[in-house]
Scaffold this motif. Sequence first.
Motif, PDB file in Angstrom:
ATOM      1  N   ASP A   1       0.881  -1.540   0.711  1.00 43.64           N
ATOM      2  CA  ASP A   1      -0.213  -0.370   0.334  1.00 43.64           C
ATOM      3  C   ASP A   1       0.874   1.596   0.274  1.00 43.64           C
ATOM      4  N   LEU A   2       2.156   1.085   0.509  1.00 42.63           N
ATOM      5  CA  LEU A   2       2.799   2.188   0.458  1.00 42.63           C
ATOM      6  C   LEU A   2       3.384   2.558   0.187  1.00 42.63           C
ATOM      7  N   ASP A   3       4.065   1.700  -1.281  1.00 47.62           N
ATOM      8  CA  ASP A   3       4.520   1.518  -2.326  1.00 47.62           C
ATOM      9  C   ASP A   3       3.717   2.253  -3.913  1.00 47.62           C
ATOM     10  N   GLN A   4       2.450   2.350  -3.581  1.00 42.80           N
ATOM     11  CA  GLN A   4       1.318   2.510  -4.228  1.00 42.80           C
ATOM     12  C   GLN A   4       1.433   3.651  -3.249  1.00 42.80           C
ATOM     13  N   ILE A   5       1.098   4.174  -2.982  1.00 45.60           N
ATOM     14  CA  ILE A   5       0.190   5.665  -2.047  1.00 45.60           C
ATOM     15  C   ILE A   5       1.264   6.139  -2.469  1.00 45.60           C
ATOM     16  N   LEU A   6       3.237   5.957  -2.389  1.00 48.32           N
ATOM     17  CA  LEU A   6       4.569   7.382  -3.128  1.00 48.32           C
ATOM     18  C   LEU A   6       4.094   7.315  -4.249  1.00 48.32           C
ATOM     19  N   SER A   7       3.579   6.551  -4.758  1.00 44.04           N
ATOM     20  CA  SER A   7       3.394   6.542  -6.761  1.00 44.04           C
ATOM     21  C   SER A   7       2.580   7.863  -6.404  1.00 44.04           C
ATOM     22  N   HIS A   8       1.942   7.863  -6.050  1.00 47.32           N
ATOM     23  CA  HIS A   8       0.757   9.157  -6.381  1.00 47.32           C
ATOM     24  C   HIS A   8       1.516  10.547  -6.393  1.00 47.32           C
ATOM     25  N   THR A   9       3.093  10.424  -5.148  1.00 48.49           N
ATOM     26  CA  THR A   9       2.463  11.785  -4.788  1.00 48.49           C
ATOM     27  C   THR A   9       4.149  12.530  -5.577  1.00 48.49           C
ATOM     28  N   PRO A  10       4.516  13.371  -5.301  1.00 50.23           N
ATOM     29  CA  PRO A  10       5.798  14.312  -6.262  1.00 50.23           C
ATOM     30  C   PRO A  10       7.012  14.149  -6.065  1.00 50.23           C
ATOM     31  N   ASP A  11       8.066  13.753  -6.388  1.00 50.79           N
ATOM     32  CA  ASP A  11       9.343  13.330  -5.767  1.00 50.79           C
ATOM     33  C   ASP A  11       9.858  14.267  -5.659  1.00 50.79           C
ATOM     34  N   GLU A  12       9.585  15.950  -5.907  1.00 48.97           N
ATOM     35  CA  GLU A  12      10.485  16.788  -4.788  1.00 48.97           C
ATOM     36  C   GLU A  12       9.940  16.901  -3.599  1.00 48.97           C
ATOM     37  N   LYS A  13       8.849  16.185  -2.911  1.00 46.35           N
ATOM     38  CA  LYS A  13       8.515  16.450  -1.537  1.00 46.35           C
ATOM     39  C   LYS A  13       9.185  16.127  -1.176  1.00 46.35           C
ATOM     40  N   ILE A  14       9.445  16.536   0.323  1.00 51.56           N
ATOM     41  CA  ILE A  14       9.991  16.446   1.167  1.00 51.56           C
ATOM     42  C   ILE A  14       9.560  14.828   2.601  1.00 51.56           C
ATOM     43  N   THR A  15      10.044  13.865   2.973  1.00 49.88           N
ATOM     44  CA  THR A  15       9.448  12.592   3.710  1.00 49.88           C
ATOM     45  C   THR A  15      10.043  12.655   5.040  1.00 49.88           C
ATOM     46  N   TRP A  16       9.164  12.532   5.941  1.00 52.56           N
ATOM     47  CA  TRP A  16       9.497  12.855   7.645  1.00 52.56           C
ATOM     48  C   TRP A  16       9.171  11.497   8.432  1.00 52.56           C
ATOM     49  N   LEU A  17      10.186  10.884   8.382  1.00 54.37           N
ATOM     50  CA  LEU A  17       9.959   9.352   9.283  1.00 54.37           C
ATOM     51  C   LEU A  17      10.191   9.234   9.982  1.00 54.37           C
ATOM     52  N   PHE A  18       9.462   8.145  11.505  1.00 54.37           N
ATOM     53  CA  PHE A  18       8.672   8.518  12.773  1.00 54.37           C
ATOM     54  C   PHE A  18       9.083   6.929  13.289  1.00 54.37           C
ATOM     55  N   SER A  19       9.790   6.626  13.208  1.00 54.03           N
ATOM     56  CA  SER A  19       9.832   5.158  13.548  1.00 54.03           C
ATOM     57  C   SER A  19      10.399   4.669  15.280  1.00 54.03           C
ATOM     58  N   ALA A  20       9.983   3.630  15.581  1.00 50.21           N
ATOM     59  CA  ALA A  20      10.353   3.333  17.465  1.00 50.21           C
ATOM     60  C   ALA A  20      11.737   2.091  16.941  1.00 50.21           C
ATOM     61  N   THR A  21      11.453   1.826  16.144  1.00 47.23           N
ATOM     62  CA  THR A  21      13.143   0.818  15.095  1.00 47.23           C
ATOM     63  C   THR A  21      13.549   1.153  13.842  1.00 47.23           C
ATOM     64  N   MET A  22      14.527   0.104  13.545  1.00 49.07           N
ATOM     65  CA  MET A  22      14.844   0.278  11.745  1.00 49.07           C
ATOM     66  C   MET A  22      15.033  -0.564  10.841  1.00 49.07           C
ATOM     67  N   PRO A  23      13.931  -1.426  11.533  1.00 48.74           N
ATOM     68  CA  PRO A  23      14.237  -3.112  10.684  1.00 48.74           C
ATOM     69  C   PRO A  23      14.968  -2.467   9.683  1.00 48.74           C
ATOM     70  N   LYS A  24      15.580  -4.050   9.083  1.00 42.69           N
ATOM     71  CA  LYS A  24      15.348  -3.297   7.447  1.00 42.69           C
ATOM     72  C   LYS A  24      14.530  -3.184   6.522  1.00 42.69           C
ATOM     73  N   GLU A  25      12.936  -3.402   6.754  1.00 38.43           N
ATOM     74  CA  GLU A  25      11.805  -3.071   5.637  1.00 38.43           C
ATOM     75  C   GLU A  25      12.268  -1.438   5.286  1.00 38.43           C
ATOM     76  N   ILE A  26      11.953  -0.791   6.716  1.00 35.60           N
ATOM     77  CA  ILE A  26      12.598   0.767   7.407  1.00 35.60           C
ATOM     78  C   ILE A  26      13.754   0.470   6.496  1.00 35.60           C
ATOM     79  N   LYS A  27      14.473   0.409   6.356  1.00 37.63           N
ATOM     80  CA  LYS A  27      15.138   0.895   5.776  1.00 37.63           C
ATOM     81  C   LYS A  27      15.336   0.741   4.066  1.00 37.63           C
ATOM     82  N   LYS A  28      14.738  -0.421   3.837  1.00 42.63           N
ATOM     83  CA  LYS A  28      14.417  -0.584   2.153  1.00 42.63           C
ATOM     84  C   LYS A  28      14.280   1.049   1.495  1.00 42.63           C
ATOM     85  N   ILE A  29      13.235   1.345   2.775  1.00 42.09           N
ATOM     86  CA  ILE A  29      11.989   2.858   2.065  1.00 42.09           C
ATOM     87  C   ILE A  29      13.469   3.542   2.338  1.00 42.09           C
TER      88      ILE A  29
END
Length: 206
Positions: free
Chosen positions: A166-194
């Motif tokens: 779902d995240l991949d799909q949603i992100l494909s609808h957003t402009p490339d020049e936006k800024i992204t702020w990511l908040f997370s309690a942990t940093m698993p491999k999948e988050i590193k991929k994002i």
Amino acid sequence: MTSFENLGLSQELLRALADLGFEKPSAIQEQAIPQLIDNYRDFIGLAQTGTGKTAAFGLPLLEKIDPEDKSTQALILAPTRELGQQIAEQLSLFSKYMPRVNVLSVYGGANISTQIKDLRKPQQVIIATPGRLLDLIQRKAIKLHEIKMLVLDEADEMLNMGFKEDLDQILSHTPDEKITWLFSATMPKEIKKIVNTYMYQPIEVK
């Protein structure tokens, strides 16, 4: 002792914080707020739930909203409707003295036609759960092509709940020049991929 006055916030936000009895910023707020206000850059905040991270991203986000611009400028994704409602509630309290800034939360389990009606009005900040957001995108009820800021809150939780596609799909609808702020309690491999796929040289605060 650092106070909110030292973090670069506007008078409108400082007044709202005073009304709410916020006196001293938490560690994540103290580190994140000045960085997010001063820089137009991707950002990673590693913080547990309950450390005040909604204010850590919510205050700088409101600071960057242009009240004259009626388009949706910021999108906040949250894993659960409870968290989405909580974020919306806090942002509404923070923006008490910013009457032209509108905040709307959309989530599953609520009437979609009411949400579609609300989306016809100008909403500068939208908080959404991934499933409902995709539904609204597919119904062409929401436009994300002008967003300038994307916040992924509790990103690890979103992935645990199976929202990666779902995240991949949603992100494909957003402009490339936006800024992204990511908040997370942990940093698993999948988050590193994002981070590696969607973010560019993010500032990191633990």
